[in-house]
Design an enzyme around this catalytic site. Structure first.
Site, PDB file in Angstrom:
ATOM      1  N   ASP A  97       0.638  -8.296   8.582  1.00 42.69           N
ATOM      2  CA  ASP A  97       1.072  -6.959   8.198  1.00 42.69           C
ATOM      3  C   ASP A  97       0.515  -6.655   6.807  1.00 42.69           C
ATOM      4  OD1 ASP A  97       2.524  -4.539   8.152  1.00 42.69           O
ATOM      5  OD2 ASP A  97       4.134  -5.507   7.044  1.00 42.69           O
ATOM      6  N   LYS A 132       6.979  18.453  -9.372  1.00 49.09           N
ATOM      7  CA  LYS A 132       6.034  17.448  -8.862  1.00 49.09           C
ATOM      8  C   LYS A 132       6.003  17.568  -7.344  1.00 49.09           C
ATOM      9  CE  LYS A 132       8.622  13.185  -7.852  1.00 49.09           C
ATOM     10  NZ  LYS A 132       9.991  13.645  -7.805  1.00 49.09           N
ATOM     11  N   ARG A 149      -2.486   7.251  -3.415  1.00 48.91           N
ATOM     12  CA  ARG A 149      -1.535   8.292  -3.049  1.00 48.91           C
ATOM     13  C   ARG A 149      -1.391   9.186  -4.267  1.00 48.91           C
ATOM     14  NH1 ARG A 149       4.039   6.155  -1.034  1.00 48.91           N
ATOM     15  NH2 ARG A 149       2.624   5.387   0.579  1.00 48.91           N
ATOM     16  N   THR A 204      -1.572  -2.415  10.370  1.00 44.05           N
ATOM     17  CA  THR A 204      -0.782  -1.523   9.529  1.00 44.05           C
ATOM     18  C   THR A 204      -0.612  -0.164  10.181  1.00 44.05           C
ATOM     19  OG1 THR A 204      -0.696  -0.442   7.369  1.00 44.05           O
ATOM     20  CG2 THR A 204      -2.882  -0.830   8.298  1.00 44.05           C
TER      21      THR A 204
END
Length: 664
Positions: free
Chosen positions: A348, A516, A562, A627
């Protein structure tokens, strides 16, 4: 109540005959405790020491050796007095070897059982429960199905619960201990139509051991103890039967073959010498039979490799010891051998290949605007330990910025927004001696960034150096909290993909709005951009395009970060005109924003992974990463850990679902 996720909240309440604002009565608690049990996981009865010892002697070779040692011991009793000491030596050595073999096996299995008990750490200690109309703080083990509990940010869910009512606009939970994914999951009271849904699909359920990272809710307990999802995991581990390894199977086959051959040869040797039983040298036929029986037994003992079990056990014990240093749980010694037979390792990603600790690594600011409307973008690198530690530096062009908030004025505003537009916090765990998060991982990464940026006050920064680790976890945030007060929150919603807070500055009593969220949503709502001189300028179409391209580069580039956009509104609407319960109307307040910067974060790979993969490759072992993350992120992580070469072209490859998992 395993079907609670597709029933409505009202149906679940009716099933347990409980009112959401009153809870169970004491009589109902006693009844439900008898019917469903309480919130405790029964400890697996420990295997008695004598059974563990006996288990070590169930190997065929060991049984043969014990039998041979027993026969040798009996025959030694009939030896002459002068030869008796020598005769006893051989069975004694065999017994000592087998005893050492058994001791190693018992110690290893005992240590493995203790490690498996570590799952109990995910059992919360207390719970906020509504009973007889009163809200009480009880031990989590006193919960029964039907209890109404309240959960909020930072709390560990005490049992499997069905959400019946939200006390906030949103609710997010971290389910990584069950699903392995670091991204928090949105929860709501709405039932799920699919009755075959897996854990990830059950958005109206909270599971024992998971953590609430945002929001507050009222829930009804539907599963306790071993009937919870984490309880099932523990039970499955305990019930897992040992699989016979190739080495164990071959040793058993060798033992069976050897025992048959030795028995056959011994019988043949004894029968061949039947005619010699009556030799006058023996005195009688009985003495002759015993004499040649001794010869047959001596032949059997000589043929048995009594050192083999000891050598095998020693090798496995050494392997187990090396794996224990890496925190690997080995329940039985023979299972170590399977590592030597491994040709493919499927791993994983989140929490195994990576640290499961989000960390900010890149910042992007706008330095200036050209007359043509193009922006000069500045990219900064943030260093650190790849966890929630507040220690790290900000680099520009490879050089460390000694005072980043003074060198880049936008960073001060970015730091304030990150500190207040945030529900997470960082604490120093005195037991583990590590910095841990309370709340969502993404927000915790922003708090860590705030601490790494420090403050614009150099005297205060100097004092930070002498703070304890407990104080250091929130030093910069404490500084900003002396300047601003958070007075209202527009919580994150899926449709607008942003969160906003209203803060009041103490010095001049002015209201500020900090925002945000997803870059593509925030950038389209921005009318201005903050420049390095501290002034704001109207955002141009060219700059807007540049920023969106930068988001794409950060998200799909080598690092696959990200990204979040940080913005403010300099002229927020008055608080009295805002309805914080009107989540649909939140977007209209988030307009005319001023863009501050982009924040790129990543769940970094563990430092030791790349070396482990290189070692696996040298051993001829293929490593596959499985994943649920997006393709770009998975590719970037695989490049960093060495599964893909840094310059390997993957543009012609397209994977989805199982194909992508297999290719990685």
């Amino acid at each position: 109540m395993e079907d609670a996720f597709y029933r409505t909240a009202e149906e679940v309440l009716e099933t347990f005959r409980v009112h959401k604002d009153f809870g169970l009565t004491e009589e109902q608690v006693a009844l439900h405790a008898r019917l469903y049990g309480q919130n405790t996981v029964s400890r697996e009865e420990g295997v008695p020491l004598w059974q563990l010892v006996l288990k070590q002697f169930q190997d065929q070779l060991v049984v043969i050796l014990l039998f041979a040692a027993g026969i040798s011991f009996i025959l030694a009793l009939f030896e002459e007095a002068d030869d008796r000491v020598t005769a006893f030596f051989e069975p004694l050595v065999i017994v000592l070897i087998l005893a050492a073999n058994a001791a190693v096996g018992v110690i290893q299995e005992t240590n493995a059982e203790k490690a498996i008990e570590a799952l109990r750490e995910y059992e919360p200690d207390t719970a906020t429960v509504l009973r007889n109309g009163d809200l009480r703080l009880l031990r989590a083990e006193e919960l029964v199905p039907g209890d109404i509990v309240e959960v909020s940010v930072g709390m560990r869910v005490p049992a499997d619960c069905r959400i019946i009512e939200l006390a906030s606009t949103v609710l997010y939970a971290d389910q990584s201990i069950l699903t392995g994914e670091s991204v928090s999951v949105s929860k709501s009271p709405e039932p799920i139509a699919d009755r075959q849904g897996i854990i990830q699909d059950k958005s109206c359920m909270l599971f024992a051991g998971c953590t609430v990272v945002r929001g507050k809710a009222k829930c009804i307990v539907t599963g306790v103890g071993e009937r919870t999802e984490i309880g099932k995991v523990r039970r499955n581990i305990a019930e897992t039967k040992a699989v016979t390894t190739p080495l164990k199977r071959r040793l058993d086959e060798f033992g069976s073959f050897l025992s048959r051959v030795i028995l056959f040869i011994c019988i043949i040797v004894w029968l061949i010498n039947v005619q010699n039983f009556w030799n006058p040298e023996h005195g009688s036929a009985l003495r002759g039979a015993i004499y040649y029986f001794k010869i047959a037994v001596a032949l059997a003992v000589a043929a048995i490799p009594e050192g083999l079990p000891a050598v095998v056990t020693t090798c496995l014990a050494l392997g187990t010891k090396r794996m224990a240093r890496k925190n690997a749980i080995v329940r039985s010694l023979p299972s170590v051998e399977t590592l030597g037979c491994t040709s493919v390792i499927c791993s994983d990603k989140t929490g195994t290949i990576t640290t499961n600790r989000m960390s900010v690594t890149r910042l992007l600011l706008v330095d200036d605007l050209s007359p043509a409307g193009n922006g000069k973008l500045v990219e900064l690198e943030v260093t650190g330990h790849g966890d929630f530690s507040p220690f790290g530096d900000v680099l520009y062009g490879g050089s460390t910025l000694a005072s980043p908030l003074k060198a880049m004025p936008q960073l001060a505003e970015l730091s304030v927004v990150s500190a207040f537009c945030n529900d997470a916090s960082i604490v120093f765990n005195m037991d583990s001696r590590h910095f841990d998060k309370i709340g969502e991982g993404t927000e915790a990464a922003l708090i860590t960034l705030v601490e790494k940026l420090r403050t614009p006050d150099e005297d205060y920064n100097a004092g930070i150096q002498s703070m304890s680790l407990f104080q250091r976890a929130s030093a910069a945030r404490t500084y900003w909290s002396r300047l601003f007060e958070r007075v209202a929150t527009l919580e994150f919603t899926r449709d607008r993909k942003s969160m906003s807070v209203f803060c009041r500055r103490f010095s001049d009593d002015t209201l500020h709005m900090f925002v945000k969220g997803a870059p593509e949503r925030i950038i389209e709502r921005c009318q201005y951009v903050r420049l390095s001189n501290g002034k704001h300028s109207t955002i141009t179409p060219n700059l807007r395009r540049q920023l969106l391209e930068a988001v794409t580069d950060l998200s799909a580039g080598v690092h696959a970060l990200r990204t979040l956009a940080i913005a403010t509104r300099d002229d927020p609407p008055p608080l009295e005109t805002i309805d914080v319960r009107d989540t649909v109307g939140f977007a209209r307040y988030e307009s005319n924003l001023t863009f501050i910067g982009l924040v790129g974060m990543v769940d970094p790979p563990r430092e030791e992974v790349r070396a482990a993969i290189e070692t696996s490759a040298l051993a001829g072992i293929r490593v596959i990463v499985i994943t649920g993350d997006n393709k770009a992120t998975a590719e970037a992580i695989c490049r960093q850990i060495g599964i893909f070469d840094d310059y390997e072209d993957l543009s012609g490859k397209s994977y989805t679902g199982r194909e992508f998992e297999g290719a990685l």
